[in-house]
Enzyme design. Structure first.
Site, mmCIF file in Angstrom:
data_model
loop_
_atom_site.group_PDB
_atom_site.id
_atom_site.type_symbol
_atom_site.label_atom_id
_atom_site.label_comp_id
_atom_site.label_asym_id
_atom_site.label_seq_id
_atom_site.Cartn_x
_atom_site.Cartn_y
_atom_site.Cartn_z
ATOM 1 N N GLU A 64 8.190 12.035 -6.485
ATOM 2 C CA GLU A 64 8.957 13.439 -6.582
ATOM 3 C C GLU A 64 9.210 13.776 -5.060
ATOM 4 O OE1 GLU A 64 6.095 14.215 -9.092
ATOM 5 O OE2 GLU A 64 6.789 14.439 -10.325
ATOM 6 N N ALA A 91 0.252 12.270 -5.960
ATOM 7 C CA ALA A 91 -0.908 13.540 -6.151
ATOM 8 C C ALA A 91 -2.272 12.360 -6.530
ATOM 9 C CB ALA A 91 -0.746 14.307 -7.476
ATOM 10 N N GLU A 105 2.827 9.032 -13.734
ATOM 11 C CA GLU A 105 1.945 9.489 -14.596
ATOM 12 C C GLU A 105 1.519 9.447 -15.942
ATOM 13 O OE1 GLU A 105 4.502 10.261 -12.795
ATOM 14 O OE2 GLU A 105 4.349 11.889 -11.533
ATOM 15 N N GLY A 134 4.149 11.831 -7.381
ATOM 16 C CA GLY A 134 4.377 12.817 -7.234
ATOM 17 C C GLY A 134 5.237 12.104 -5.396
HETATM 18 N N1 CAA Z 1 -4.622 9.131 -6.115
HETATM 19 C C1 CAA Z 1 -5.897 8.730 -5.291
HETATM 20 N N2 CAA Z 1 -6.673 8.050 -4.943
HETATM 21 C C2 CAA Z 1 -5.437 6.856 -4.838
HETATM 22 C C3 CAA Z 1 -4.225 6.962 -5.345
HETATM 23 C C4 CAA Z 1 -3.988 8.231 -5.746
HETATM 24 N N3 CAA Z 1 -2.427 8.980 -6.357
HETATM 25 N N4 CAA Z 1 -3.358 6.287 -5.380
HETATM 26 C C5 CAA Z 1 -4.023 5.078 -4.742
HETATM 27 N N5 CAA Z 1 -5.029 5.509 -4.453
HETATM 28 C C6 CAA Z 1 -6.547 4.962 -3.752
HETATM 29 C C7 CAA Z 1 -7.140 3.651 -4.814
HETATM 30 O O1 CAA Z 1 -8.382 4.712 -5.464
HETATM 31 C C8 CAA Z 1 -7.950 3.135 -3.691
HETATM 32 O O2 CAA Z 1 -9.215 4.120 -3.414
HETATM 33 P P1 CAA Z 1 -10.700 3.259 -3.364
HETATM 34 O O3 CAA Z 1 -10.110 1.771 -2.066
HETATM 35 O O4 CAA Z 1 -11.160 4.133 -2.817
HETATM 36 O O5 CAA Z 1 -10.419 2.781 -4.069
HETATM 37 C C9 CAA Z 1 -6.292 3.079 -2.247
HETATM 38 O O6 CAA Z 1 -6.099 4.019 -2.571
HETATM 39 C C10 CAA Z 1 -6.113 1.805 -2.963
HETATM 40 O O7 CAA Z 1 -5.971 1.712 -4.556
HETATM 41 P P2 CAA Z 1 -5.762 0.391 -4.961
HETATM 42 O O8 CAA Z 1 -7.080 -0.659 -4.385
HETATM 43 O O9 CAA Z 1 -5.276 1.171 -5.743
HETATM 44 O O10 CAA Z 1 -4.410 -0.198 -4.411
HETATM 45 P P3 CAA Z 1 -3.420 -1.657 -5.401
HETATM 46 O O11 CAA Z 1 -2.729 -2.379 -4.149
HETATM 47 O O12 CAA Z 1 -4.013 -2.106 -6.120
HETATM 48 O O13 CAA Z 1 -2.847 -0.571 -6.325
HETATM 49 C C11 CAA Z 1 -0.761 1.023 -6.890
HETATM 50 C C12 CAA Z 1 -1.479 -0.097 -5.332
HETATM 51 C C13 CAA Z 1 -0.029 0.510 -7.515
HETATM 52 C C14 CAA Z 1 -0.235 1.997 -6.271
HETATM 53 C C15 CAA Z 1 -2.380 2.395 -7.588
HETATM 54 O O14 CAA Z 1 -3.052 2.236 -6.325
HETATM 55 C C16 CAA Z 1 -1.717 2.886 -7.665
HETATM 56 O O15 CAA Z 1 -1.240 2.544 -9.503
HETATM 57 N N6 CAA Z 1 -1.854 4.262 -8.004
HETATM 58 C C17 CAA Z 1 -2.138 5.263 -8.922
HETATM 59 C C18 CAA Z 1 -0.293 5.645 -9.232
HETATM 60 C C19 CAA Z 1 -0.099 6.835 -10.086
HETATM 61 O O16 CAA Z 1 -0.753 6.842 -11.292
HETATM 62 N N7 CAA Z 1 0.963 7.622 -9.133
HETATM 63 C C20 CAA Z 1 0.695 8.567 -10.255
HETATM 64 C C21 CAA Z 1 -0.235 10.519 -9.601
HETATM 65 S S1 CAA Z 1 -0.113 12.109 -11.237
HETATM 66 C C22 CAA Z 1 1.285 12.061 -9.811
HETATM 67 O O17 CAA Z 1 2.058 11.905 -8.893
HETATM 68 C C23 CAA Z 1 1.811 13.619 -10.591
HETATM 69 C C24 CAA Z 1 3.110 14.565 -10.291
HETATM 70 O O18 CAA Z 1 3.997 14.189 -10.357
HETATM 71 C C25 CAA Z 1 2.544 15.206 -8.771
#
Ligand code: CAA
Length: 258
Positions: free
Chosen positions: A112, A65, A132, A109
């Site tokens: 999911e 998400a 999460e 998400g």
């Molecule tokens: N939401 C918004 N933006 C996101 C995102 C997310 N879930 N995941 C990645 N991005 C964005 C980053 O902010 C970044 O944006 P900028 O270039 O503007 O800074 C871009 O995508 C590239 O990401 P990274 O620079 O972080 O890329 P990376 O290769 O170093 O890492 C990753 C990749 C491990 C997937 C890392 O991006 C990450 O940990 N993302 C978040 C994963 C996460 O926590 N997901 C759960 C979300 S909550 C949820 O989903 C609730 C639910 O159950 C419905």
């Protein structure tokens, strides 16, 4: 319809949806989930579509998400808007089979969403997780429920509580994904599987999906009863006559999806 966050194509009897927010690793915001719902609606009501494939990019199926959208939300915002249920339900309620073709990250998400689909085909680059807990929240689109059903309690607890990612081979061993293929073959393999499904009788395919899903919603006795009723109903289809005649006449069946 003019989509901003997804690409929508038809490949013969297969509907292909590509999540397309590459700069945010296909983070799932409301716009994307609404568009995905609209595209699924279109394919669901199109008699010429027999199966659907949802895919992402090489780097990410979806990284979860959209954290930037959620960051300022309070309890009352998510409660009043019924966040998740409001628009994610459309994916779950689609009656035609959906294949998730997953390369790269399928996190939160994203994992999911893949689990809401009927089959997950993974590239060897795929990584699944429910991270999460690192954000101070918990999975909210079925992760704590579908993951244990798919891979068992021990691994589901491990992923949800430690936030570690599972690679494609572990996901296949654990039963989350049906096949692992080389990344460059992912879309072809998923489309070929969808094409095969779409070549069969659509009502029968829908009955199979509904019946298998019953296995998760009911007792064994009720599930078996449901299957028996649907099995009997299939004998009213023209496609049942055609399928059995074709076998006996040693020719390919020509299903009319009726
Ligand atoms: N939401 C918004 N933006 C996101 C995102 C997310 N879930 N995941 C990645 N991005 C964005 C980053 O902010 C970044 O944006 P900028 O270039 O503007 O800074 C871009 O995508 C590239 O990401 P990274 O620079 O972080 O890329 P990376 O290769 O170093 O890492 C990753 C990749 C491990 C997937 C890392 O991006 C990450 O940990 N993302 C978040 C994963 C996460 O926590 N997901 C759960 C979300 S909550 C949820 O989903 C609730 C639910 O159950 C419905």
């Amino acid at each position: 319809m003019d989509y901003q966050t997804i690409l929508v194509e038809r490949r013969a009897r297969v509907g292909l949806i590509t999540l397309n927010r590459p700069k945010a690793l296909n983070a799932l915001n409301d716009a994307l989930i609404d568009e995905l719902g609209a595209a699924l609606n279109g394919f669901e009501h199109d008699d010429d579509i027999g199966a659907i494939v949802i895919t992402g990019s090489e780097k990410a199926f979806a990284a979860g998400a959209d954290i930037s959208a959620m960051a300022d939300w309070d309890y009352i915002d998510v409660y009043k808007s019924d966040f998740i249920t409001r628009n994610w339900e459309r994916i779950k309620s689609c009656r035609k089979p959906i294949i998730a073709a997953v390369a790269g990250f399928a996190l939160g998400g994203g994992c999911e969403l893949a689990m809401m689909c009927d089959i997950i085909i993974a590239a060897d680059t795929a990584r699944f997780g429910q991270p999460e807990v690192k954000l101070g929240i918990l999975p909210g689109a079925g992760g704590t429920q579908r993951l244990p059903r798919a891979i068992g309690k021990a691994k589901a607890m491990d992923l949800c509580l430690t936030a570690r990612m599972m690679d494609a081979l572990e996901a296949e061993r654990a039963g989350l994904v049906s096949r692992v293929v080389p990344a460059e073959r992912l879309l072809d393999e998923a489309l070929a599987a969808a094409d095969t499904i779409a070549s069969y009788s659509l009502p029968v395919v829908m009955m199979i999906k509904e019946s298998v899903n019953r296995a998760y919603e009911s007792s064994l006795a009720e599930g078996l009863l449901f299957e028996r009723r649907v099995f009997h109903a299939a004998f009213s289809l023209a496609d049942k006559r055609e399928g059995m005649s074709a076998f006996l006449e040693k020719r390919a069946a020509r299903f009319t999806h009726r």
